[in-house]
Design a protein around this motif. Structure first.
Motif, PDB file in Angstrom:
ATOM      1  N   VAL A   3       4.175  -2.361  -1.534  1.00  0.00           N
ATOM      2  CA  VAL A   3       5.372  -1.609  -1.162  1.00  0.00           C
ATOM      3  C   VAL A   3       6.140  -1.356  -2.445  1.00  0.00           C
ATOM      4  O   VAL A   3       6.357  -2.275  -3.237  1.00  0.00           O
ATOM      5  CB  VAL A   3       6.257  -2.395  -0.168  1.00  0.00           C
ATOM      6  N   ARG A   4       6.543  -0.109  -2.646  1.00  0.00           N
ATOM      7  CA  ARG A   4       7.333   0.241  -3.827  1.00  0.00           C
ATOM      8  C   ARG A   4       8.686   0.764  -3.387  1.00  0.00           C
ATOM      9  O   ARG A   4       8.787   1.606  -2.501  1.00  0.00           O
ATOM     10  CB  ARG A   4       6.607   1.304  -4.655  1.00  0.00           C
ATOM     11  N   ASP A   5       9.720   0.238  -4.045  1.00  0.00           N
ATOM     12  CA  ASP A   5      11.092   0.676  -3.800  1.00  0.00           C
ATOM     13  C   ASP A   5      11.722   0.922  -5.162  1.00  0.00           C
ATOM     14  O   ASP A   5      12.140  -0.018  -5.838  1.00  0.00           O
ATOM     15  CB  ASP A   5      11.853  -0.398  -3.021  1.00  0.00           C
ATOM     16  N   GLY A   6      11.731   2.169  -5.563  1.00  0.00           N
ATOM     17  CA  GLY A   6      12.243   2.497  -6.887  1.00  0.00           C
ATOM     18  C   GLY A   6      11.362   1.890  -7.957  1.00  0.00           C
ATOM     19  O   GLY A   6      10.174   2.173  -8.049  1.00  0.00           O
ATOM     20  N   HIS A   7      11.943   0.989  -8.770  1.00  0.00           N
ATOM     21  CA  HIS A   7      11.194   0.335  -9.843  1.00  0.00           C
ATOM     22  C   HIS A   7      10.651  -1.025  -9.418  1.00  0.00           C
ATOM     23  O   HIS A   7      10.125  -1.769 -10.248  1.00  0.00           O
ATOM     24  CB  HIS A   7      12.075   0.155 -11.082  1.00  0.00           C
ATOM     25  N   TYR A   8      10.778  -1.365  -8.155  1.00  0.00           N
ATOM     26  CA  TYR A   8      10.294  -2.654  -7.652  1.00  0.00           C
ATOM     27  C   TYR A   8       8.983  -2.442  -6.900  1.00  0.00           C
ATOM     28  O   TYR A   8       8.896  -1.597  -6.013  1.00  0.00           O
ATOM     29  CB  TYR A   8      11.328  -3.289  -6.714  1.00  0.00           C
ATOM     30  N   LEU A   9       7.977  -3.212  -7.257  1.00  0.00           N
ATOM     31  CA  LEU A   9       6.682  -3.141  -6.605  1.00  0.00           C
ATOM     32  C   LEU A   9       6.322  -4.535  -6.101  1.00  0.00           C
ATOM     33  O   LEU A   9       6.467  -5.517  -6.827  1.00  0.00           O
ATOM     34  CB  LEU A   9       5.605  -2.661  -7.596  1.00  0.00           C
ATOM     35  N   SER A  10       5.878  -4.617  -4.867  1.00  0.00           N
ATOM     36  CA  SER A  10       5.560  -5.908  -4.270  1.00  0.00           C
ATOM     37  C   SER A  10       4.214  -5.850  -3.555  1.00  0.00           C
ATOM     38  O   SER A  10       3.811  -4.813  -3.053  1.00  0.00           O
ATOM     39  CB  SER A  10       6.657  -6.276  -3.260  1.00  0.00           C
ATOM     40  N   ALA A  11       3.546  -6.994  -3.515  1.00  0.00           N
ATOM     41  CA  ALA A  11       2.309  -7.164  -2.749  1.00  0.00           C
ATOM     42  C   ALA A  11       2.426  -8.464  -1.967  1.00  0.00           C
ATOM     43  O   ALA A  11       3.322  -9.267  -2.215  1.00  0.00           O
ATOM     44  CB  ALA A  11       1.108  -7.193  -3.678  1.00  0.00           C
ATOM     45  N   ARG A  12       1.525  -8.681  -1.006  1.00  0.00           N
ATOM     46  CA  ARG A  12       1.649  -9.827  -0.103  1.00  0.00           C
ATOM     47  C   ARG A  12       0.974 -11.088  -0.590  1.00  0.00           C
ATOM     48  O   ARG A  12       1.459 -12.186  -0.385  1.00  0.00           O
ATOM     49  CB  ARG A  12       1.038  -9.492   1.261  1.00  0.00           C
ATOM     50  N   TRP A  13      -0.197 -10.969  -1.164  1.00  0.00           N
ATOM     51  CA  TRP A  13      -1.009 -12.146  -1.473  1.00  0.00           C
ATOM     52  C   TRP A  13      -2.011 -11.786  -2.557  1.00  0.00           C
ATOM     53  O   TRP A  13      -2.140 -10.610  -2.934  1.00  0.00           O
ATOM     54  CB  TRP A  13      -1.691 -12.651  -0.201  1.00  0.00           C
ATOM     55  N   PRO A  14      -2.743 -12.750  -3.114  1.00  0.00           N
ATOM     56  CA  PRO A  14      -3.693 -12.446  -4.190  1.00  0.00           C
ATOM     57  C   PRO A  14      -4.762 -11.437  -3.805  1.00  0.00           C
ATOM     58  O   PRO A  14      -5.325 -10.761  -4.676  1.00  0.00           O
ATOM     59  CB  PRO A  14      -4.318 -13.812  -4.503  1.00  0.00           C
ATOM     60  N   GLY A  15      -5.029 -11.273  -2.516  1.00  0.00           N
ATOM     61  CA  GLY A  15      -6.008 -10.290  -2.073  1.00  0.00           C
ATOM     62  C   GLY A  15      -5.576  -8.847  -2.278  1.00  0.00           C
ATOM     63  O   GLY A  15      -6.359  -7.925  -2.084  1.00  0.00           O
ATOM     64  N   ASP A  16      -4.323  -8.647  -2.681  1.00  0.00           N
ATOM     65  CA  ASP A  16      -3.803  -7.306  -2.971  1.00  0.00           C
ATOM     66  C   ASP A  16      -3.683  -7.056  -4.479  1.00  0.00           C
ATOM     67  O   ASP A  16      -3.108  -6.058  -4.908  1.00  0.00           O
ATOM     68  CB  ASP A  16      -2.409  -7.127  -2.347  1.00  0.00           C
ATOM     69  N   ALA A  17      -4.214  -7.959  -5.290  1.00  0.00           N
ATOM     70  CA  ALA A  17      -3.980  -7.929  -6.738  1.00  0.00           C
ATOM     71  C   ALA A  17      -4.489  -6.667  -7.431  1.00  0.00           C
ATOM     72  O   ALA A  17      -3.826  -6.144  -8.325  1.00  0.00           O
ATOM     73  CB  ALA A  17      -4.600  -9.159  -7.393  1.00  0.00           C
TER      74      ALA A  17
END
Length: 85
Positions: A59-73
């Motif tokens: 999920v990206r919100d502006g300059h912030y990027l997030s993932a849930r777990w190492p399987g999304d690396a």
């Protein structure tokens, strides 16, 4: 994901994966201006790979990027590289 890990391991790890009373999935929408902005990803049944980024979730919100777990690396790394490139 938190509750899945907890349910699968509580018989031998006790409450190890139940660190907080409220799950992240419940807590985050409660502090959003619009709770419907919370995006629940697909069940993490497969890890992504460099050749299969679609299995990952970010999920990206502006300059912030997030993932849930190492399987999304791999997907996270690919999108992060595009952000700074």
């Amino acid at each position: 994901m938190e509750l899945i890990a907890w349910r699968l391991t509580r018989s031998y790890l006790g409450d190890y994966y139940r660190t907080y009373k409220t799950t992240v999935e419940d807590e985050v929408p409660s502090v959003l201006a619009l709770p419907e902005d919370f995006i629940r990803g697909p069940l993490p049944l497969r890890r992504d790979s460099a050749a299969r980024l679609s299995a990952g979730f970010t999920v990206r919100d502006g300059h912030y990027l997030s993932a849930r777990w190492p399987g999304d690396a791999h997907r996270f790394a690919s999108e992060f590289a595009a952000m700074i490139g």
